[in-house]
Design an enzyme around this catalytic site. Sequence first.
Site, PDB file in Angstrom:
ATOM      1  N   HIS A  14      17.717 -25.030  -1.691  1.00 16.67           N
ATOM      2  CA  HIS A  14      16.989 -26.063  -0.790  1.00 16.67           C
ATOM      3  C   HIS A  14      16.303 -27.142  -1.646  1.00 16.67           C
ATOM      4  O   HIS A  14      15.856 -26.879  -3.069  1.00 16.67           O
ATOM      5  CB  HIS A  14      16.111 -25.414  -0.029  1.00 16.67           C
ATOM      6  CG  HIS A  14      14.786 -24.370  -0.444  1.00 16.67           C
ATOM      7  ND1 HIS A  14      13.738 -24.096   0.013  1.00 16.67           N
ATOM      8  CD2 HIS A  14      14.756 -24.008  -1.852  1.00 16.67           C
ATOM      9  CE1 HIS A  14      12.908 -22.931  -0.714  1.00 16.67           C
ATOM     10  NE2 HIS A  14      13.509 -23.000  -1.843  1.00 16.67           N
ATOM     11  N   GLU A  15      16.100 -28.261  -1.245  1.00 14.13           N
ATOM     12  CA  GLU A  15      15.348 -29.327  -1.951  1.00 14.13           C
ATOM     13  C   GLU A  15      16.210 -29.953  -2.719  1.00 14.13           C
ATOM     14  O   GLU A  15      16.060 -30.441  -3.826  1.00 14.13           O
ATOM     15  CB  GLU A  15      14.050 -29.011  -2.323  1.00 14.13           C
ATOM     16  CG  GLU A  15      12.808 -28.492  -1.761  1.00 14.13           C
ATOM     17  CD  GLU A  15      12.809 -29.139  -0.368  1.00 14.13           C
ATOM     18  OE1 GLU A  15      12.923 -30.231  -0.305  1.00 14.13           O
ATOM     19  OE2 GLU A  15      12.063 -28.213   0.687  1.00 14.13           O
TER      20      GLU A  15
END
Lengths: 599, 599
Positions: free
Chosen positions: A455-456
Amino acid sequence: MPGVDRTVLDFMLFDWLGAEQLTALPRFAGQTAQDYRAFLDLAEQLAEQEFLPAWKPSDRAEPELLPDGEVRLHPGVRDAVRTYLDAGLQLATVDEAHGGLQLPITVGTAAMSGVMAANIAASGFPMLSQANARVITAYGTPRQIALFARPQHEGTALGTMCLSEPEAGSSLGDITTRARADGEDAAGRRFRLTGRKMWISGAGQDITPDTIHLVLAKIENADGGLPEGTKGISLFLVPKVLPDMAPGGAGPNDLAIAGLNHKMGYRGISNCLLNLGEGTRHRPGGTPGAVGWLVGEPGQGLAIMFQMMNEARINVGLGAAALAWRGYLLSRDYAFERRQGRPLEDRRAPAPVPLVRHPDVRRMLLAQKAIAEGGLALCLYTARLADLAAAAETEEDRATAHARLDLLTPVTKSWPSEFGLEANHMAIQVHGGYGYTRDFDVEQLYRDNRLNPIHEGTTGIQGVDLLRRKVMGDGGTALAALLEEIRATAARAAGRPATASLAPGLQGAADAVEDAARHAGAADDPLQPLAHATGVLHATGHLVVGWLLADMALVDGAAEARLWTARHFHDTELPRVAGWLAPLREGSRAALDTPESAL
Amino acid sequence: MPGVDRTVLDFMLFDWLGAEQLTALPRFAGQTAQDYRAFLDLAEQLAEQEFLPAWKPSDRAEPELLPDGEVRLHPGVRDAVRTYLDAGLQLATVDEAHGGLQLPITVGTAAMSGVMAANIAASGFPMLSQANARVITAYGTPRQIALFARPQHEGTALGTMCLSEPEAGSSLGDITTRARADGEDAAGRRFRLTGRKMWISGAGQDITPDTIHLVLAKIENADGGLPEGTKGISLFLVPKVLPDMAPGGAGPNDLAIAGLNHKMGYRGISNCLLNLGEGTRHRPGGTPGAVGWLVGEPGQGLAIMFQMMNEARINVGLGAAALAWRGYLLSRDYAFERRQGRPLEDRRAPAPVPLVRHPDVRRMLLAQKAIAEGGLALCLYTARLADLAAAAETEEDRATAHARLDLLTPVTKSWPSEFGLEANHMAIQVHGGYGYTRDFDVEQLYRDNRLNPIHEGTTGIQGVDLLRRKVMGDGGTALAALLEEIRATAARAAGRPATASLAPGLQGAADAVEDAARHAGAADDPLQPLAHATGVLHATGHLVVGWLLADMALVDGAAEARLWTARHFHDTELPRVAGWLAPLREGSRAALDTPESAL
């Protein structure tokens, strides 16, 4: 703290990073180390008493989407975050002008590490909300701040970031959420939004009555089309509960949680498919679409959102390092308690010895410790750069800090994520079969941590960001400055008997990274180096962590343990750097030239 | 096959390993390649139609311990294994004299790989049973074979291996399960066993009426004490259902499933705490203890059990390689289908491109492919060594194969386990956030595969086995023979334009491993090299896999894809070898000398 050794945290903050010196800066004037310690005490207490007890139960009972469209969290998570907000921890780094404590981000980051170690998923709610509110206070109008940041400061709302869509994950230029102009009011330029947002952590929750979504969308052209690419992206404030000035007055916005993702771990926080303007909560007679207000100017959306994304990236690294810490502490305790086998040097010893007597177990403990300490040091160092980039006294100092922060953000995001997972892998190995069962905490740590390389921005994306934008993009200037500082540390290490053995490995790794950057810059085909960007990312991370571990070992009065951890990392980890860089250096094109039919 | 590419499997078996040539050996006389293909077809069909459909549901509904002490499996698993037994697949490698097909282990292993890829947990039942029955036929009396192996051949019983205990996992010398002499009958020397066995896969099941446990225990001394260490361990046949000649006649043995372990993955097979002789099913008036019959001689238990353990170790590697294959195929398909982002060389391209256009994704596909192919090749090569060790025509050939098999077993067990997990990690990365959700198969593959570095001896234990016993233990003889063969392959590769680029990396890695072995042999303190045994294990595995990939690329008519996979592995993976060996070479003592207070 449960999972992060407070002694080590205090050492890093006060003895190594000199958090007290920050109080010499105008922004932190009047603050004292005592304030910082008191804040860490509070966070520690909350982590232990509220977040930790909810960690395991909330893995077993995931968030539920109720028939009325609301999301029910595990009550332990709900109560922990509620207590966090009631205690005002979300105000740590907020400007005094907005009712905050205005503490350094370095201190807020240190405090957050313990909360993350205790319950990484639950920590996502305040983490995202803090980053969300910071964007609003930086780019919003006074009225937007009052309407949408203040409730987050006061604990009556939480915030999310809504970027991805089902067909546009890492590729934000392709989003199709559309915004149609709908006039203007006291909250700003008003739009109606329709579209679907995916992977929205915390979009559904029963902690606070309101949720403030920061939504990327494209403003419709006059012909009803959407602008192409990332430059057409704008940012909107889309609250779950509309304020008075919305058309039709206060009430629910047209948002619907269309589904929850069921994850391997990290289950305490909801991860939602969020539909905007599909009519679920549409008011009869009104204009269709979820109501949202523009933040900043049209087309600035991605640039503004990058502030939140960068903060979130550093926090992803921090969470990964925190989980590595907790796994290290758990496996260390286990290795000292559990008796199993005979020492290698005396197979006929009368009784089993603690696991810690076995060299391979010691190796795995030291490796974990180096990853945990190195990862945490990296995140705190980066957090300090964020403080300096914002609050250093001269423009030049701010620019210097900013350049270093930019360079290191992909490393800080991904190094702890990849190697913290490796650390948790070793924590399981130390536990043997027990570590693979859900009765032992290391099992869940490993599943939780597996999200962090994704994620990110995945590790692959961070690699390209580092090599293309941060290294090749500026002609290697920021990297050169970093290497200079690393070499200075190596020289200092060489000058002291206790640390002299650290110098050659650090020098060698610095030379290897420099050499790779030079090759990358000189490549005829820029795709060749970029095909090995992930290797450069790992190598740079190892170099930087080796540097920080050495730098900490050089602090006057640093515990002997610092030195051993650094030695182990320099002996066993820095030799890996050359291997990651070899394919770039040697010009390997296999990844590029293999025909699709041979994949 | 679902998860293992049949074309590649056929290439390895027939074009590379020359399975047909095995038919020249007396043991396989009269068999044809057609027989082998037909057997693979049957296994493929079962894998796809029976094992695969049960894979996901049985992850969600784990085995249950019922109030009556029986274990209920997921019905899909029960039916899949039942069908496998009814089809007679367990007879693949069994001697014709015992009603088997007497196929080469190489062929049986290839067939099993597809079943494992489809459902690794369910495959554990036949895998363990086959190894169990093989031990009985090798070391049991004719009557023991008839009573305890034949039912497994016929599919009315399954077998387990009972080694570990709650306080003795990897340290078998410390087991406390005791056996008290109880006379003799037609089944052999009878004993009464009491104790607790831990981590027993398949101990409870509802597939077959009987379960044959092979149990390690210690025969009580005259004073009621137990002999010390591993030399005091004996092996016993302990059936769930006692045959007629048992005291009191046929009926349930005094065994109880005391609990089930709840695992991260690998959930389709029960993993049990098995209590022996605690009285749960004790017959009134009888002697206490579970009834068991001695296999072989007292004190030979561990030596005999090592046959089963070594077979299981190779199968652990095989399962890990099979899961790597399936993850590779899934992520390859996904990378070709999913469109996301713009190509690095043209950020303004009008539309998103398939993921496979991104260099880092290609890198991850090739890396997975190399691990999957290399791991499978390693397991099939090792299986062929097992065939030759048993059935080669001359004593010398058998001894040569045996020495190589001994040397490679820890590598074959651990290399696919560690790197297959890394491959599954990459399979998730290719999927992005979707890969972390339980809706996508790669999520479960990763959790399933996480067991493989643990069971049948952790990676750390395999490292010490390799370096201390297999390399330092024989003065490096077996390793030297392997290196000679690897260098010959490198020379062959150097002689052809298409493969010439593979030679230097292979030579370099061979030199590095040789050098490390020399350092290890010459070390003043043998603990210093042993502290880095895991690094030697990884390095040796990489060298051997690099060798096998090159060897396959050298096969006349090998597909171009072979070559690209080998190139990528040689370019990107072989440079890692030096890094793993550096701490041994440089004499690092950090893992040994760090004081406990600094860990």
